[in-house]
Design an enzyme around this catalytic site. Sequence first.
Site, PDB file in Angstrom:
ATOM      1  CB  SER A   1       6.262  54.997   3.185  1.00 54.85           C
ATOM      2  OG  SER A   1       5.305  53.977   3.293  1.00 54.85           O
TER       3      SER A   1
ATOM      4  CG  ASP B   1       9.789  55.028  18.635  1.00 53.92           C
ATOM      5  OD1 ASP B   1      10.226  56.188  18.729  1.00 53.92           O
ATOM      6  OD2 ASP B   1       8.644  54.766  18.202  1.00 53.92           O
TER       7      ASP B   1
ATOM      8  CE  LYS C   1       2.596  56.837   1.445  1.00 51.33           C
ATOM      9  NZ  LYS C   1       2.442  55.533   2.097  1.00 51.33           N
TER      10      LYS C   1
END
Length: 515
Positions: free
Chosen positions: A257, A268, A282
């Site tokens: 999460s 990223d 998740k």
Amino acid sequence: MKIFTKLFQEVNTYYVDEISPTTMMNAGIEAMLNTLDPYTNYIPEDKIEDYRTMTTGEYGGLGVVVGNRNGQVTVLMPNEGYAAFKAGLHIGDKIIKVDDVEINEKNADEISKLLKGQAGTDVVLTIDRFGEEKPLQVTLTREKIHLKNVPYYGMVTDDIGIIQLKDFTRKASKEVKDALIDLKEKGAKKVILDLRGNPGGLLSEAIDISNIFLPKGVEVVTTKGKIEDWNRSHRALNNPIDTDIPMAVLISRSSASAAEIVSGVIQDYDRGVLVGERSFGKGLVQATRPLEYNSKLKVTVAKYYIPSGRCIQAIDYSHRDEMGKPEEVPDSLRMAFETKNGRVVYDGGGVLPDVTVKGFNYAQITRSLISKGLIFDYATTFHHEHTSISSAKQFELSDTEFEKFVNWLKGKDYDYKTKIERSLAKLIDSAKEDKYYNEVKTEIEDLKKKIYHNKESDVMNFKDEIKEVLEAEIAKRYYLEAGEIEASFDDDEDIKEAVEILNNDARYKKELGQN
């Protein structure tokens, strides 16, 4: 809805035995929500306080972690600075009574309710302490406990700091920010952010923690749901602390999460190198909705997407097999995305680290010593016999001290079966079932002699890893959680790999696609 209500009324009126309407209705609610995902939950009024603790990290109590050790409720960790710590409770103390209530026959929820309570109220614990002839009575005053999101930060080497982030409750970002500033003042030129085992928490804290290492204004995460209000782009709103400090982020299969948002965002933007195992996967966002009678519904309202555009949700709960089991997103349907520097990453299966470190598996003997509580019990004995040890980073058991441990084990039960022993037992059963046992009995007996373990020799064969576990458990007795963590620095494969990467500038840049 009419059928459901009518059915409940009919059963409640005519069923042959007395039933509990509350139990029956709760079962119906749980069964209904179980057709969705594990994160959509009904929270009745009597569970609200537990839910509040999960989201805020705060509760009224003693600041102590207890657990079952050999059938007895035992202190596992007094949280530094709180009532249990100030009253001098030791790891290994066995709690016999809470006030006048004997607790050994009670379950974890019942014990928790006895220990927790309104701040300012007193509670008397009767404890059995190793080395004491009689039980001790200790009076403690409950207080407001705030569980730290960052239970530890410190220096791994002269110029590499580490921040261990265990939760994303309120103030998590402030704790990470304060830790980073303090580490830099202590000389940290590089940093490790440890998110292993972090189950996640508040989305807002994940955004603010990412912002500590990323420029103001960059997109951190996008949420997309059925309701238009949940289609939002969340950006970094604050001035960062440091956008240049080289960093490694540690993740594991149980990092989930919000922990995956932070690690995925760092990946990223090629802001740091991810080390460890593929994360849990998740990518779902929950919100709470108020219901009648002070109850709540925690419901999945959106999926989140990190800056590359990928969603890392690993399980598709909207599609299930004929047994009703939800399906994982197959590799064939995972889409490729790119990081800022053009490195290829994929959706649909958690966050894959840049550098994978294979999880370490302890030998059977080590697992047996841990599971049977013998490592724990010997650390208690050691603590009773030694008033102090060197710093956790430097502490090592000598060969003589390890020999004392081996002698202490004599006569204690730590037997176990290896995988090959269990396989051989199955082979024998199959041979007997097929009536071939007598024909292969001689070969099987010869094989038995070769593979059956000698548990005493196993202790010496796996001395190094047993020592590592024992040293960490002993260090915990003197320096609490920080001691256990620091004692593991030189044995932790993830940390060792992160240090190697941060100390090798060429490799660090290569991992981030900068070459």
